[in-house]
Design a protein around this motif. Structure first.
Motif, PDB file in Angstrom:
ATOM      1  N   ASP A  39      57.031   3.227 108.713  1.00 32.87           N
ATOM      2  CA  ASP A  39      56.926   3.894 110.008  1.00 32.87           C
ATOM      3  C   ASP A  39      56.291   2.923 110.995  1.00 32.87           C
ATOM      4  OD1 ASP A  39      56.369   5.455 112.184  1.00 32.87           O
ATOM      5  OD2 ASP A  39      54.771   6.609 111.214  1.00 32.87           O
ATOM      6  N   CYS A  40      57.072   2.502 111.999  1.00 31.38           N
ATOM      7  CA  CYS A  40      56.531   1.525 112.963  1.00 31.38           C
ATOM      8  C   CYS A  40      56.034   2.175 114.244  1.00 31.38           C
ATOM      9  CB  CYS A  40      57.582   0.453 113.286  1.00 31.38           C
ATOM     10  SG  CYS A  40      59.039   1.078 114.147  1.00 31.38           S
ATOM     11  N   ASP A  41      56.423   3.439 114.481  1.00 28.54           N
ATOM     12  CA  ASP A  41      56.074   4.030 115.792  1.00 28.54           C
ATOM     13  C   ASP A  41      55.872   5.541 115.779  1.00 28.54           C
ATOM     14  OD1 ASP A  41      58.679   4.865 115.443  1.00 28.54           O
ATOM     15  OD2 ASP A  41      59.501   3.840 117.190  1.00 28.54           O
ATOM     16  N   GLY A  42      55.633   6.111 114.599  1.00 22.57           N
ATOM     17  CA  GLY A  42      55.358   7.553 114.543  1.00 22.57           C
ATOM     18  C   GLY A  42      56.537   8.420 114.887  1.00 22.57           C
TER      19      GLY A  42
ATOM     20  N   THR B 226      62.634  -0.275 108.477  1.00 17.87           N
ATOM     21  CA  THR B 226      62.020   0.532 109.531  1.00 17.87           C
ATOM     22  C   THR B 226      63.007   0.738 110.676  1.00 17.87           C
ATOM     23  OG1 THR B 226      59.993   0.887 110.807  1.00 17.87           O
ATOM     24  CG2 THR B 226      60.938  -1.332 110.877  1.00 17.87           C
TER      25      THR B 226
ATOM     26  N   ALA C 221      49.455   1.657 104.907  1.00 18.86           N
ATOM     27  CA  ALA C 221      49.198   2.903 104.160  1.00 18.86           C
ATOM     28  C   ALA C 221      48.670   2.574 102.760  1.00 18.86           C
ATOM     29  CB  ALA C 221      50.473   3.727 104.059  1.00 18.86           C
TER      30      ALA C 221
ATOM     31  N   ALA D  19      55.903  -4.544 112.056  1.00 19.48           N
ATOM     32  CA  ALA D  19      55.618  -3.517 111.047  1.00 19.48           C
ATOM     33  C   ALA D  19      56.353  -3.816 109.749  1.00 19.48           C
ATOM     34  CB  ALA D  19      56.012  -2.129 111.576  1.00 19.48           C
TER      35      ALA D  19
ATOM     36  N   ARG E 279      55.059  14.210 106.250  1.00 19.23           N
ATOM     37  CA  ARG E 279      54.139  13.416 107.064  1.00 19.23           C
ATOM     38  C   ARG E 279      52.930  14.288 107.355  1.00 19.23           C
ATOM     39  NH1 ARG E 279      56.017   8.735 109.421  1.00 19.23           N
ATOM     40  NH2 ARG E 279      53.781   8.334 109.426  1.00 19.23           N
TER      41      ARG E 279
ATOM     42  N   ARG F  90      53.016   3.952 107.135  1.00 17.56           N
ATOM     43  CA  ARG F  90      52.501   2.876 107.975  1.00 17.56           C
ATOM     44  C   ARG F  90      52.374   1.618 107.114  1.00 17.56           C
ATOM     45  NH1 ARG F  90      52.910   3.220 113.144  1.00 17.56           N
ATOM     46  NH2 ARG F  90      51.337   1.586 113.179  1.00 17.56           N
TER      47      ARG F  90
END
Lengths: 389, 389
Positions: A143-146, A176, A155, A200, B273, A152
């Protein structure tokens, strides 16, 4: 039903409306543009075929032959595998029920990378690979940008998931998608989104490598970032899909111009309400989809902009409302309504090519390189779509 | 592709997700409810088949046999005519290019009423009937609420259009649709919309009759007004279509309850999530459509409400976002997220049944009258949809 080119339907004046049209000249040009970018950046392309879902369109992606593709459904995977595309990434999180179809493809000699972002998924993919004695290469979603799924890059659970995969011979790499890049407003924001996307993915890959976990694939991509990236060091492949057609959302972002839009829907004028300033057509949301992607942009384009049958934009005419089989065209900026008698054929450029294309069984193909037609553009081919799941 | 019931897919746990499900018990009950209303009001029903687009669903509309139907495309007209429905109204404004297919149906013994609201259309319909020597009964569209097409009942041009049709033996009657009733907020507003709809149609019919122009059909209908009308004196037929399935928009209007919703989409949990409060599924806008009809209602239901596989609502769980093949579920009202491991199957109730159904090739059919299943509801049948134009 307009499902094939009949002898009486050799031009866009032929088939009953509404129907989808692709300008193959623009499609070729859009594909060449991204190909040149990828070559310059020294990265492989793995185009997403979920927009066109067409074997004919995919044949233009890799100079006529098969090549690496990204799919959004197993129906696409099966159809593209059947046409010789034997290097496939299924870029939606895997769940156990879908594994038998994945394994069936692998047994036919197809490489199918699956996507996951949890230990739970890594465990059942590893178990399935062992039980079926097949290769099930897996990508860990980063996940690069939510925007949606993924872990992440920092993580805590990331190395553990990779370890489960690696121990079963399933670890292929990381993937990603900068989904939030669709909401960028400037070229600089898109470049920043592309850097963030690369950073990311590369950070996640480096973290795993530092833990002794070999990472082969480092996959990034979204249509906005793919057209903005200035450095993809550490990335092995670039994904994008919408660029084969582009659309008003991409034009609104500045990723392309209006004259790059390769997909449109041919509709017919069926009524007038001069007292309201409306022209009614037979193209409603069934033909255009309910997508209103430009509603969130500075210039809301309604359900689409309108061109004549040759593809020449009719200034300030916008499709502003849609029922199931009715579209409403209105003038904006104080422009007068053009004279468009009942029976006049028009083309509507959509907000979101993926969603509009999905409303059709296939595309009637014209070649914009031939220049404006004196009557109606000739139909060169019919490209069916892969549908369902 | 999930296009038929395979021996290994005998319950909703079987087919790969996402796929559309119809509860035939609720469909039968919804149809019976409107049938009882129409009987009480002394009016014939001409259901619109554009929602389900299913010959199997249509077989429930008229006690198993064929009967009068309304269609939104000629593809529907042809499919329903092929199944014995020989009394069809094509309720989208006619344009010349579509007449050959209409005439071909007429020559097969099918009555196809066409819709129009201009002299231009009346002239070419009259000419086509004369040239082809067939009956082309036409309905003049009346605008009762400024929603879309049609002529106001007092429009100066109305008798002239009727005269053109009458002189060619094409005048059948008038038709109106209270499209604005979808925005009513109370039962009283819906009753008023129904009265207004009837008044407009009857006034137009009476005006033509007073001018010596015989009017046979006086057709009204929308799902909200059909369920609210208290007097249809002067009306000959009632149209509605959405009621076979109903949806969250209709429930939000108060036209039905949530336990009347007969259409849902089965999806599978593919990710979590927790840091964002999201559960991700494999049902995105491709499976649900982009329709956000409840966004304009007091209670916005996102892309849909969520039930378990048996159809029992999971309180406060809402599908709040959609990508092409991803759905995002979130809790509202401070509710905690339920424990739904990867692989869990859920059903999503859609905003707009017409739009969601259109994303699927057909329906897996369950029978809610059988009560909650201990494992997963049995699949009783597969109903294919008519697609295209």
């Amino acid at each position: 039903m307009s499902t094939a080119v009949s002898p009486t339907a050799r031009t866009l004046a032929g088939p009953d409306t509404p129907f989808a049209v692709v300008d193959v000249h623009r499609t070729r040009r859009n594909i060449a543009r991204l190909r040149a970018r990828a070559d310059r950046l020294g990265v492989a392309l793995r185009p997403h075929v979920k927009t066109a879902k067409s074997l004919d369109a995919a044949a233009l992606l890799h100079d006529g032959g098969p090549g690496p593709v990204t799919v959004s459904t197993l129906a696409e995977a099966e159809a593209f595998a059947g046409a010789g595309h034997h290097d496939i990434t299924y870029a939606v999180g895997i769940e156990p029920h879908k594994l038998p179809r994945v394994i069936a493809l692998v047994r036919r000699g197809v490489t199918v990378r699956v996507l996951l972002d949890s230990t739970e998924q890594a465990v059942f993919v590893a178990a399935a690979a062992r039980d079926a004695r097949v290769a099930l290469p897996a990508l860990i979603e980063i996940d690069c940008d939510g925007h949606r799924g993924g872990l992440r890059p920092d993580a805590p659970g990331l190395p553990g998931i990779a370890r489960v995969l690696h121990d079963a011979g399933c670890l292929d790499g990381v993937l990603t998608h900068a989904g939030e890049s669709y909401f960028c407003r400037t070229a600089e924001e898109r470049r920043a989104a592309a850097r963030n996307e690369r950073d990311a993915a590369v950070a996640a890959a480096e973290r795993l490598r530092a833990a002794g976990l070999p990472v082969t694939t480092v996959s990034v991509g979204s249509t906005p970032t793919a057209h903005a990236a200035d450095d993809l060091t550490g990335v092995t492949e670039l994904r994008a899909g919408n660029h084969v057609f582009f659309d008003l959302v991409m034009a609104g972002l500045g990723v392309c111009g209006l004259d790059d839009l390769a997909l449109s829907v041919v509709v017919t004028v069926i009524g007038h309400r001069p007292e309201y300033g409306w022209i009614l057509t037979d193209g409603g949301w069934m033909a255009m989809s309910r997508d209103r992607g430009t509603a969130a942009q500075p210039q809301d384009q309604g359900y689409g902009l309108v061109t004549d049958l040759n593809g020449t934009l009719i200034p300030d005419l916008v499709m502003t409302a849609a029922s199931q089989e009715h579209g409403t065209l209105t003038a904006r900026n104080g422009a007068g309504l053009p004279e468009l008698p009942i029976g006049t054929r028009l083309r509507v450029l959509p907000n979101h090519a993926c969603a509009t294309a999905a409303q059709h069984h296939g595309y009637h193909v014209v070649d914009g390189a031939l220049g404006p037609a004196t009557t109606a553009p000739a139909i060169e081919a019919y490209w069916p779509r892969v549908t369902g799941w």
